[in-house]
Design an enzyme around this catalytic site. Structure first.
Site, PDB file in Angstrom:
ATOM      1  N   HIS A  77      -2.491   3.623   6.251  1.00 33.92           N
ATOM      2  CA  HIS A  77      -1.648   2.659   5.795  1.00 33.92           C
ATOM      3  C   HIS A  77      -0.383   3.117   6.408  1.00 33.92           C
ATOM      4  CE1 HIS A  77      -2.038   5.852   2.760  1.00 33.92           C
ATOM      5  NE2 HIS A  77      -0.601   5.799   2.395  1.00 33.92           N
ATOM      6  N   HIS A 133       3.560   2.490   5.609  1.00 39.24           N
ATOM      7  CA  HIS A 133       4.576   2.037   4.621  1.00 39.24           C
ATOM      8  C   HIS A 133       5.726   1.332   5.451  1.00 39.24           C
ATOM      9  CE1 HIS A 133       3.510   5.026   1.317  1.00 39.24           C
ATOM     10  NE2 HIS A 133       2.990   5.501   2.067  1.00 39.24           N
TER      11      HIS A 133
HETATM   12  P1  AMP Z   1       0.647   7.978   0.791  1.00 33.35           P
HETATM   13  O1  AMP Z   1       1.254   9.136   0.211  1.00 33.35           O
HETATM   14  O2  AMP Z   1       1.105   7.759   2.097  1.00 33.35           O
HETATM   15  O3  AMP Z   1      -0.729   8.205   0.686  1.00 33.35           O
HETATM   16  O4  AMP Z   1       0.928   6.685  -0.202  1.00 33.35           O
HETATM   17  C1  AMP Z   1      -0.107   6.103  -0.728  1.00 33.35           C
HETATM   18  C2  AMP Z   1       0.798   4.721  -1.370  1.00 33.35           C
HETATM   19  O5  AMP Z   1      -0.229   3.827  -2.045  1.00 33.35           O
HETATM   20  C3  AMP Z   1       1.820   5.324  -2.652  1.00 33.35           C
HETATM   21  O6  AMP Z   1       3.046   4.855  -2.287  1.00 33.35           O
HETATM   22  C4  AMP Z   1       1.259   4.532  -3.820  1.00 33.35           C
HETATM   23  O7  AMP Z   1       2.215   3.991  -4.642  1.00 33.35           O
HETATM   24  C5  AMP Z   1       0.533   3.588  -3.111  1.00 33.35           C
HETATM   25  N1  AMP Z   1      -0.614   2.877  -4.040  1.00 33.35           N
HETATM   26  C6  AMP Z   1      -1.656   3.518  -4.849  1.00 33.35           C
HETATM   27  N2  AMP Z   1      -2.385   2.726  -5.289  1.00 33.35           N
HETATM   28  C7  AMP Z   1      -1.974   1.566  -4.953  1.00 33.35           C
HETATM   29  C8  AMP Z   1      -2.456   0.012  -5.546  1.00 33.35           C
HETATM   30  N3  AMP Z   1      -3.488   0.002  -6.346  1.00 33.35           N
HETATM   31  N4  AMP Z   1      -1.550  -0.930  -4.966  1.00 33.35           N
HETATM   32  C9  AMP Z   1      -0.459  -0.763  -4.143  1.00 33.35           C
HETATM   33  N5  AMP Z   1      -0.034   0.472  -3.692  1.00 33.35           N
HETATM   34  C10 AMP Z   1      -0.777   1.669  -4.341  1.00 33.35           C
END
Ligand code: AMP
Length: 112
Positions: A98, A100
């Site tokens: 993903h 950001h």
């Molecule tokens: P990472 O640390 O790059 O793996 O970030 C994962 C991101 O996914 C975090 O910023 C979370 O807040 C976000 N996240 C986790 N679950 C959800 C969800 N159900 N809907 C939207 N964002 C999410």
């Protein structure tokens, strides 16, 4: 992919605030927003980390999708930051690639 929260979002099993979707990618707001604009762009194909793919077209498409959303939302000129965390030291928590996109305030550098 079972046991993947982002695959569950793609499949509509859990809700998300979707911003954009096509056959290849999905963009939705991050639930734990770190900036006035904070959304994620993901490929619909389950790829755990950036180490697991050489699909330049798909990896490129998530960046272009973020930039198009930035233009549509009107913050492309002020600017934004794209981040892809990878594995432990990168702070990756969800193992489905993903990107950001953070914007809407002056972002600090270097990140913590
Ligand atoms: P990472 O640390 O790059 O793996 O970030 C994962 C991101 O996914 C975090 O910023 C979370 O807040 C976000 N996240 C986790 N679950 C959800 C969800 N159900 N809907 C939207 N964002 C999410």
């Amino acid at each position: 992919m079972s046991n993947c929260i982002f695959c569950d979002i793609i499949e509509g099993k859990i809700p998300a605030e979707k911003i954009f979707e096509d056959d290849d990618v999905l963009a939705f707001k991050d639930v734990n927003s770190q900036a006035p604009y904070h959304f994620l762009v993901i490929p619909k194909l389950h790829i755990p980390t950036l180490n697991d793919s050489d699909n330049a077209e798909l990896i490129g498409k998530i960046s272009i999708t973020a930039s198009l959303i930035a233009k549509q939302e009107g913050f492309s000129e002020d600017g934004y930051r794209l981040v892809m965390n990878t594995n432990k030291d990168g702070g990756q928590i969800v193992f489905h690639i993903h990107l950001h996109c953070l914007a809407g305030r002056q972002l600090g550098w270097p990140p913590g």
